[in-house]
Design a protein around this motif. Structure first.
Motif, PDB file in Angstrom:
ATOM      1  N   VAL A 148       2.067 -21.551 -37.207  1.00 13.74           N
ATOM      2  CA  VAL A 148       3.337 -21.900 -36.580  1.00 13.74           C
ATOM      3  C   VAL A 148       3.507 -21.020 -35.347  1.00 13.74           C
ATOM      4  CG1 VAL A 148       5.821 -22.157 -36.918  1.00 13.74           C
ATOM      5  CG2 VAL A 148       4.251 -22.511 -38.837  1.00 13.74           C
ATOM      6  N   VAL A 173       9.307 -26.139 -37.931  1.00 15.34           N
ATOM      7  CA  VAL A 173       8.293 -27.115 -38.327  1.00 15.34           C
ATOM      8  C   VAL A 173       8.899 -28.468 -38.673  1.00 15.34           C
ATOM      9  CG1 VAL A 173       6.615 -25.413 -39.064  1.00 15.34           C
ATOM     10  CG2 VAL A 173       8.327 -26.212 -40.686  1.00 15.34           C
ATOM     11  N   PHE A 219       2.992 -20.593 -42.167  1.00 14.16           N
ATOM     12  CA  PHE A 219       3.485 -21.946 -42.416  1.00 14.16           C
ATOM     13  C   PHE A 219       4.411 -21.986 -43.628  1.00 14.16           C
ATOM     14  CE2 PHE A 219       2.808 -26.369 -44.079  1.00 14.16           C
ATOM     15  CZ  PHE A 219       3.565 -26.986 -43.100  1.00 14.16           C
ATOM     16  N   LYS A 235       7.801 -24.249 -33.609  1.00  8.79           N
ATOM     17  CA  LYS A 235       8.922 -24.009 -34.512  1.00  8.79           C
ATOM     18  C   LYS A 235      10.135 -24.795 -34.022  1.00  8.79           C
ATOM     19  CE  LYS A 235      10.974 -21.721 -31.235  1.00  8.79           C
ATOM     20  NZ  LYS A 235      12.233 -22.224 -30.632  1.00  8.79           N
TER      21      LYS A 235
END
Length: 387
Positions: free
Chosen positions: A139, A116, A375, A114
């Motif tokens: 993630v 992203v 995500f 993180k």
């Protein structure tokens, strides 16, 4: 047993070097978690590792020294079509290009740090690429896999009233992105916001108030409303999420989790106060409690048998309707014993039609609920916290 071939881009602090911190529970990094699972008997093989700094390769654990080393992630991808899992742990400003290419190449599984990406326009483009890809993305919001938050999620399934307050105090210089650096909000507040998505569902509306050294978000989700506050400090680092229901206040943060009951006030008639109650969870951060390990167990489809929270997320199987847009709920493998539930739903993400929900028959506690796609939540996270 067929090996699980892993490649990693970025071999710095969160990839491996943090294991040297004597105060952290172990493992606490990507490669540290993979080493631990390898020692448990999982056929994990690091086939490729990439970093732009030669000294970073000294961070690779002894168990993975046979990995082929690269200074270019493009070259690494071109030489390794055999990767089952790609870990992206490089600097944030590099995530977008690496992740986009990995999605386009349909690498089966991807774990990305993180945030992203850095920019809202990048998040919007990644959502479109993700919709066309067969890759599954996790993630690295490891708190989703911490026992206390998992148990709290189960508890909240039956709550008729929920509000929250998140507080983050940290020694950072900037709240927002400056150049290639993401700033405090995208680097750390992102964890608080992700927990809100995980616990409270879709975001309905938001309002932001910013001062010189602080930022406050007023947020309304499907199942709760409240405040997230970030404060810059010279030394202090403090992370806390407080959730208030009609009967209890829960406080969970780095190194603590406690609860207080709503009871009749000893000081005022017709009022209620908070009274410290027994801990609602006991975390020893053993190998079973470790959120980093639990995340990677989920990635490699490990069916955990840890008491107290649902280990195997449900499976979503489309049996009708339109899947032109990605669902907010992730397709994950079912356990051997299933409970079939037919339901009709229409989600805001464009996912309409009937779904078959396969839930684990064992290892469930509380009411079963769909496992959100971290995500898609992470992409919206960037849209909320960036400017």
């Amino acid at each position: 047993m067929k090996p699980i071939n892993v490649g990693i881009v970025g071999i710095g602090r969160i990839a491996a070097a943090l294991e040297k911190d004597k105060k952290r529970y172990k493992p606490c990094t990507h490669l540290g978690s993979l080493v631990a699972l390898k020692k448990e008997g999982k056929p994990i093989k690091l086939v490729a590792a990439c970093d732009i700094r030669e000294e970073a390769f000294f961070n690779i654990p002894t168990e993975f020294q046979s990995a082929k080393k690269y200074f270019s992630w493009q070259e690494m991808m071109n030489h390794h079509d055999d990767m089952d899992l790609l870990v992206i742990a490089s600097d944030t400003y590099t995530h977008y290009e690496i992740l986009k290419k990995a999605l386009q190449r349909n690498i089966p599984k991807i774990v990305v740090e993180k945030p992203v990406c850095l920019l809202p326009k990048e998040a919007k483009k990644l959502k479109k690429v993700y919709a066309r890809s067969t890759s599954k993305v996790w993630v690295h919001y490891e708190r989703r896999y911490r026992k206390a938050y998992r148990q709290l999620k189960d508890i909240l399934q039956t709550s008729s009233y929920t509000s929250f307050r998140g507080l983050l105090v940290l020694p950072q210089q900037n709240l927002f992105r400056t150049g290639k650096k993401e700033g405090a909000l995208l680097h750390d507040t992102t964890h608080l916001l992700d927990l809100c998505f995980y616990l409270f569902g879709d975001l309905v509306r938001k309002k932001q108030v910013v001062s010189q050294n602080a930022c406050r978000y007023f947020l309304e989700f499907e199942k709760a409303s409240g405040i997230l506050e970030t404060i810059l400090h010279k030394k202090l680092f403090h992370f806390e999420l407080e959730v208030l229901t009609e009967k209890t206040r829960y406080r969970i943060g780095n190194g603590f989790s406690n609860q207080e009951a709503v009871v009749e006030s000893p000081l005022y008639e017709n009022f209620f106060s908070l009274k410290e109650a027994e801990l609602f969870t006991h975390e020893n951060f053993t190998q079973e409690d470790n959120p980093y390990l639990n995340l990677y167990r989920n990635v490699i489809h490990e069916n955990l048998e840890q008491e107290g929270w649902r280990k195997t997320p449900p499976t979503l199987e489309k049996v009708g309707g339109n899947l032109s847009q990605p669902s907010r709920y992730k397709d994950v493998p079912p356990s051997r014993t299933k409970l079939k539930i037919w339901c009709g739903m229409r989600a805001k993400s464009g996912f309409a039609g009937f779904l078959r929900l396969s839930l684990a028959g064992h290892g469930c506690s509380g009411q079963a609920s769909l496992e959100r796609d971290s995500f898609l939540d992470a992409l919206e996270n960037v849209l909320v916290l960036s400017r």
